[in-house]
Design a protein around this motif. Structure first.
Motif, PDB file in Angstrom:
ATOM      1  N   ARG A   4     -63.770   4.737 -51.906  1.00  0.00           N
ATOM      2  CA  ARG A   4     -64.584   3.550 -52.173  1.00  0.00           C
ATOM      3  C   ARG A   4     -65.090   3.036 -50.831  1.00  0.00           C
ATOM      4  O   ARG A   4     -64.364   3.047 -49.843  1.00  0.00           O
ATOM      5  N   ILE A   5     -66.330   2.548 -50.822  1.00  0.00           N
ATOM      6  CA  ILE A   5     -66.921   2.081 -49.581  1.00  0.00           C
ATOM      7  C   ILE A   5     -67.842   0.896 -49.859  1.00  0.00           C
ATOM      8  O   ILE A   5     -68.441   0.811 -50.933  1.00  0.00           O
ATOM      9  N   THR A   6     -67.919  -0.018 -48.912  1.00  0.00           N
ATOM     10  CA  THR A   6     -68.893  -1.103 -48.945  1.00  0.00           C
ATOM     11  C   THR A   6     -69.661  -1.049 -47.639  1.00  0.00           C
ATOM     12  O   THR A   6     -69.054  -1.001 -46.565  1.00  0.00           O
ATOM     13  N   VAL A   7     -70.981  -1.016 -47.747  1.00  0.00           N
ATOM     14  CA  VAL A   7     -71.842  -0.867 -46.573  1.00  0.00           C
ATOM     15  C   VAL A   7     -72.916  -1.938 -46.611  1.00  0.00           C
ATOM     16  O   VAL A   7     -73.454  -2.254 -47.674  1.00  0.00           O
ATOM     17  N   VAL A   8     -73.233  -2.484 -45.440  1.00  0.00           N
ATOM     18  CA  VAL A   8     -74.321  -3.451 -45.298  1.00  0.00           C
ATOM     19  C   VAL A   8     -75.361  -2.806 -44.403  1.00  0.00           C
ATOM     20  O   VAL A   8     -75.042  -2.303 -43.319  1.00  0.00           O
ATOM     21  N   GLY A   9     -76.612  -2.792 -44.873  1.00  0.00           N
ATOM     22  CA  GLY A   9     -77.667  -2.178 -44.073  1.00  0.00           C
ATOM     23  C   GLY A   9     -79.039  -2.492 -44.625  1.00  0.00           C
ATOM     24  O   GLY A   9     -79.186  -3.311 -45.534  1.00  0.00           O
TER      25      GLY A   9
END
Length: 171
Positions: A4-9
């Motif tokens: 699971r991953i959370t990315v801001v971009g």
């Protein structure tokens, strides 16, 4: 099992509408992320940029296509998949995110959320239906002299209204 991953971009490509072989809608775009830090002189410096392929499915895809644009800063959370590829003599690795949730990064702007009403099935009004062994309309239903289950009693207070949480807070 995937991570699971959370990315801001920032959305690097125009979100594209696709569909699976079975007709499920898919929204696909590339996401660019980079970390900024201060150098020894105190100036902001951009770090290495990472790119992710993001795919959203079904209702999330429809909402993403209606809401997101290239250049917007977003938050993406989902399942991370690392894939290697080879085309001719070229080889590479690609990071893909199957999105569970997408949204604007409110650090950089504002947003106005519009909730869409879900379609619900119409209630069954077929009076001929009955549970096995019961008369049509059920026990004490209109057919056997009981109360009409569709009648509304305006005098009855719903259970939630009697909850202590329904009382106004003493501020």
């Amino acid at each position: 099992m995937s991570d699971r991953i959370t990315v801001v971009g920032n959305i690097a490509t125009v979100p594209e509408r696709r569909q699976t072989g079975t007709g499920i809608p898919v929204a696909h775009f590339r996401l660019a992320t980079s970390q900024r830090h201060r150098d020894a002189q105190g100036a902001w410096v951009d770090g290495t940029t990472n790119f992710y392929s993001v795919s959203a499915y079904r209702q999330l895809a429809e909402h993403a296509l209606a809401s997101l644009q290239r250049g917007q800063r977003v938050i993406v959370t989902g399942a991370l998949k690392i894939r290697t590829w080879e085309v001719g003599e070229k080889k590479g690795t690609e990071a893909e995110i199957d999105a569970d949730a997408l949204g604007p990064d409110l650090q950089w702007g504002t947003s106005r959320f519009t909730a869409l009403k879900r379609e619900t099935a119409a209630p069954t009004t077929d009076a001929s239906w009955s549970a096995p062994g019961l008369p049509a309309g059920g026990p004490n239903g209109p057919e056997d002299g009981g109360a009409d289950p569709d009648a509304v009693d305006d005098e009855v207070e719903p259970d939630w209204a009697r909850s202590p949480l329904a009382e106004p807070a003493p501020f």
